[in-house]
Design an enzyme around this catalytic site. Structure first.
Site, PDB file in Angstrom:
ATOM      1  N   LYS A  22       4.966  11.351  34.166  1.00 46.78           N
ATOM      2  CA  LYS A  22       6.120  12.689  33.819  1.00 46.78           C
ATOM      3  C   LYS A  22       4.452  13.063  32.980  1.00 46.78           C
ATOM      4  O   LYS A  22       4.144  12.497  31.996  1.00 46.78           O
ATOM      5  CB  LYS A  22       7.534  12.949  33.435  1.00 46.78           C
ATOM      6  CG  LYS A  22       7.337  14.293  33.384  1.00 46.78           C
ATOM      7  CD  LYS A  22       8.108  14.984  34.886  1.00 46.78           C
ATOM      8  CE  LYS A  22       8.617  16.382  34.501  1.00 46.78           C
ATOM      9  NZ  LYS A  22       9.224  16.132  36.372  1.00 46.78           N
ATOM     10  N   GLY A  69      20.096  28.766  34.969  1.00 48.24           N
ATOM     11  CA  GLY A  69      18.120  28.936  34.935  1.00 48.24           C
ATOM     12  C   GLY A  69      17.560  29.542  36.004  1.00 48.24           C
ATOM     13  O   GLY A  69      18.821  30.018  37.671  1.00 48.24           O
ATOM     14  N   TYR A  70      17.315  30.602  35.672  1.00 50.81           N
ATOM     15  CA  TYR A  70      16.668  31.336  36.890  1.00 50.81           C
ATOM     16  C   TYR A  70      15.132  30.913  37.013  1.00 50.81           C
ATOM     17  O   TYR A  70      14.308  32.347  36.835  1.00 50.81           O
ATOM     18  CB  TYR A  70      17.394  32.906  36.002  1.00 50.81           C
ATOM     19  CG  TYR A  70      17.914  33.706  37.920  1.00 50.81           C
ATOM     20  CD1 TYR A  70      18.425  33.166  38.326  1.00 50.81           C
ATOM     21  CD2 TYR A  70      16.906  34.931  38.459  1.00 50.81           C
ATOM     22  CE1 TYR A  70      18.333  33.292  39.833  1.00 50.81           C
ATOM     23  CE2 TYR A  70      16.498  35.143  39.787  1.00 50.81           C
ATOM     24  CZ  TYR A  70      17.683  34.832  40.625  1.00 50.81           C
ATOM     25  OH  TYR A  70      19.142  35.727  41.417  1.00 50.81           O
ATOM     26  N   GLY A  71      14.516  30.055  36.683  1.00 53.06           N
ATOM     27  CA  GLY A  71      12.998  30.058  37.120  1.00 53.06           C
ATOM     28  C   GLY A  71      12.774  29.823  38.523  1.00 53.06           C
ATOM     29  O   GLY A  71      13.888  30.169  39.414  1.00 53.06           O
ATOM     30  N   ASN A  72      12.167  28.606  38.665  1.00 56.56           N
ATOM     31  CA  ASN A  72      11.314  29.036  39.771  1.00 56.56           C
ATOM     32  C   ASN A  72      12.785  28.046  40.686  1.00 56.56           C
ATOM     33  O   ASN A  72      13.190  28.302  41.974  1.00 56.56           O
ATOM     34  CB  ASN A  72      10.100  27.885  40.439  1.00 56.56           C
ATOM     35  CG  ASN A  72      10.250  27.220  41.452  1.00 56.56           C
ATOM     36  OD1 ASN A  72      10.897  26.660  42.193  1.00 56.56           O
ATOM     37  ND2 ASN A  72       8.920  27.623  42.276  1.00 56.56           N
ATOM     38  N   ALA A  73      13.178  27.123  39.677  1.00 58.72           N
ATOM     39  CA  ALA A  73      14.642  26.189  40.561  1.00 58.72           C
ATOM     40  C   ALA A  73      15.884  27.442  41.395  1.00 58.72           C
ATOM     41  O   ALA A  73      16.220  27.712  42.846  1.00 58.72           O
ATOM     42  CB  ALA A  73      14.880  25.154  40.683  1.00 58.72           C
ATOM     43  N   GLY A  74      15.851  27.627  40.059  1.00 61.23           N
ATOM     44  CA  GLY A  74      17.042  28.751  39.691  1.00 61.23           C
ATOM     45  C   GLY A  74      17.284  29.656  40.764  1.00 61.23           C
ATOM     46  O   GLY A  74      18.014  29.862  41.601  1.00 61.23           O
ATOM     47  N   TYR A  75      16.252  30.444  40.410  1.00 61.09           N
ATOM     48  CA  TYR A  75      16.276  32.355  41.313  1.00 61.09           C
ATOM     49  C   TYR A  75      16.381  31.635  42.693  1.00 61.09           C
ATOM     50  O   TYR A  75      16.826  31.588  43.644  1.00 61.09           O
ATOM     51  CB  TYR A  75      14.586  32.793  41.357  1.00 61.09           C
ATOM     52  CG  TYR A  75      14.226  33.387  42.214  1.00 61.09           C
ATOM     53  CD1 TYR A  75      14.827  34.768  42.895  1.00 61.09           C
ATOM     54  CD2 TYR A  75      13.312  33.250  43.416  1.00 61.09           C
ATOM     55  CE1 TYR A  75      14.883  35.251  43.913  1.00 61.09           C
ATOM     56  CE2 TYR A  75      12.377  33.879  43.953  1.00 61.09           C
ATOM     57  CZ  TYR A  75      13.837  34.890  44.630  1.00 61.09           C
ATOM     58  OH  TYR A  75      13.652  36.097  45.841  1.00 61.09           O
TER      59      TYR A  75
HETATM   60  N1  GLU Z   1       8.485  18.627  38.716  1.00 57.59           N
HETATM   61  C1  GLU Z   1       9.302  18.459  39.589  1.00 57.59           C
HETATM   62  C2  GLU Z   1      10.069  17.095  39.625  1.00 57.59           C
HETATM   63  O1  GLU Z   1      10.087  17.008  38.799  1.00 57.59           O
HETATM   64  C3  GLU Z   1       8.095  18.195  41.005  1.00 57.59           C
HETATM   65  C4  GLU Z   1       7.396  17.030  40.700  1.00 57.59           C
HETATM   66  C5  GLU Z   1       6.052  16.604  41.479  1.00 57.59           C
HETATM   67  O2  GLU Z   1       6.350  17.408  42.432  1.00 57.59           O
HETATM   68  O3  GLU Z   1       4.709  15.266  41.705  1.00 57.59           O
HETATM   69  O4  GLU Z   1      10.668  16.665  40.250  1.00 57.59           O
END
Ligand code: GLU
Length: 442
Positions: free
Chosen positions: A124, A236-242
């Site tokens: 990360k 949360g309403y970012g990419n994942a939330g929306y």
């Molecule tokens: N940031 C995303 C996660 O936490 C995607 C990571 C990725 O695609 O490498 O899983």
């Protein structure tokens, strides 16, 4: 008159420091590991290796700001484990990022890639920055300098970054370009989550929530919940939330509440996720707050987010940040199913309380693994220079997610352990097997 000097040293002394254990995700990640290790009777030699990241890189990122001054940001790239393949994981831009958070997120990536069985390890990245306070030019310079600083340890066979909180295709394109300029040829496989035009994949944008949808479909089947009579709330309403709200709506659920960092809204008859997104995008403060036809959950953003978690809904989807479901509110959660789109939203104490209460948890390392799974598809396509259509991507993703859910659910039933511990058990087992075959050298 002499200008008053800002105590820069003092300000920077606290920049890289980490918060106390109660609010530190790294401690939570380690406690989750301990719990799984205990359940599966993990060999302590491997437990010790897994309790430490393989490599931590802290970098200085000087950026020439638009006004001519230089600002210095701190960034990290942590590689937790690469026994099963190159390290993989996103890059987060957030004012609250610290080294320990990035370490926790890297460890969770190791488990995630193992749970869905894709040939990667875990990593990360993060920069401590408020990206909304920067111009596009400043953001580009920040991203490119960070990419340059971590370039010695990333690469198509080493470590492949991707988007995370407050980063997206635009930043990934800059990273792809910076890295390609360094090595002297275009390398689309060095980063995933890119725009389609530079080697992105169909379906990557929606992938986290699409994968979550597939696991929710499995979970509501075992819980006997009819989606057409079910309600959901999304924090949360970012990419994942929306996208999560949109896909729950598509399944026939009533999405009765959603929130973001500025507030939350509620409508017992259900919200239209696309209309909410359009409202958020055109509102002055870019928030879901004050959506016509819904009531605000609270005037205060924090309180609104807290209230959302405790609503009487069938499905709860935390899709924002860590540590939102804790020992202080877990008892008041009414949802029958929690699907974690965010990483680390539930603390270990809260996990125990929820398990006792009989809430079914689809843990982050399973529920949100669709993102990294389609990242893997993107990486494969980029290496072959061959592109799949959206249907192919979705079918392959559904197969991976369904398989992973069933593996975790069976272990949870068989060993009478909570779903997170089952997912960790499965993942740790796979990682440790690879480590045993490879051995230690030098
Ligand atoms: N940031 C995303 C996660 O936490 C995607 C990571 C990725 O695609 O490498 O899983």
């Amino acid at each position: 008159m002499t200008e008053k000097r800002v105590p820069i040293g003092e300000a920077y002394a606290v920049l890289g420091t980490t918060p106390p254990p109660e609010v530190n995700p790294w401690y939570n990640a380690l406690r989750q590991l301990d719990k799984a290790a205990e359940a599966m009777n993990l060999d302590s030699s491997y437990h010790k290796i897994l309790a430490t990241p393989k490599r931590v890189l802290e970098v200085q990122i000087p950026v020439r700001m638009d006004d001519g001054s230089i600002e210095v940001f701190l960034g990290w790239r942590v590689q937790h484990n690469d026994a099963r393949g190159p390290c993989k994981g996103g890059i987060r831009y957030h004012p609250g990022v610290h080294r320990d958070e990035v370490k926790a997120l890297a460890m969770w990536m190791t488990w995630k890639t193992a749970v869905v069985d894709i040939p990667y390890g875990g990593a990360k990245g993060g920069i401590k920055v408020d990206p909304h306070a920067l111009s596009q030019g400043e953001l580009e310079r920040l991203t490119r300098r960070y990419a340059f600083m971590i370039s010695p340890i990333i690469g198509v066979n080493r470590d492949i970054p991707a988007p995370d909180v407050y980063t997206g295709p635009r930043e990934m394109a800059w990273i792809m370009d910076t890295y390609s300029q360094i090595v002297g040829y275009p390398e689309p496989g060095v980063v995933t989550g890119k725009p389609l035009e530079v080697g992105g994949s169909e379906g990557r944008n929606e992938a986290t929530a699409r994968g979550l949808q597939y696991t929710v479909e499995e979970a509501i089947r075992v819980l006997n919940i009819d989606p057409k009579r079910a309600t959901a709330a999304v924090q949360g309403y970012g990419n994942a939330g929306y996208f999560a709200a949109k896909f729950m709506h598509e399944l026939g659920m009533k999405v009765v509440a959603v929130s973001d960092s500025k507030g939350g809204i509620y409508n017992p008859d259900g919200l239209d996720p696309d209309a909410v997104l359009a409202h958020k995008q055109k509102s002055d403060d870019k928030s879901v707050r004050d959506f016509p036809g819904a009531t605000n959950l609270d005037k205060d953003a924090k309180a609104a987010n807290a209230k959302l978690l405790e609503l009487d809904v069938d499905v709860l989807i935390p899709a924002a940040i860590e540590n939102v479901i804790t020992k202080d509110n877990a008892d008041r959660i009414k949802a029958k199913l929690i699907a974690e789109a965010a990483n680390g939203p539930t603390t270990p104490e809260a996990d125990d309380i929820l398990h006792e209460k009989g809430v079914l948890m689809i843990p982050d390392i399973l529920a949100n693994a669709g993102g990294v799974t389609v990242s893997y598809f993107e990486w494969v396509q980029a290496r072959y220079r061959e592109w799949w259509d959206l249907e192919t991507v979705r079918n392959k993703l559904r197969a991976k997610m369904t398989r992973a859910f069933r593996d975790v659910y069976s272990l949870h039933e068989e060993k009478k352990i909570d779903m997170r511990t089952a997912a960790l058990w499965l993942a740790i087992d796979r990682v440790v097997s690879a480590m045993k075959w490879r051995g230690i050298w030098p």
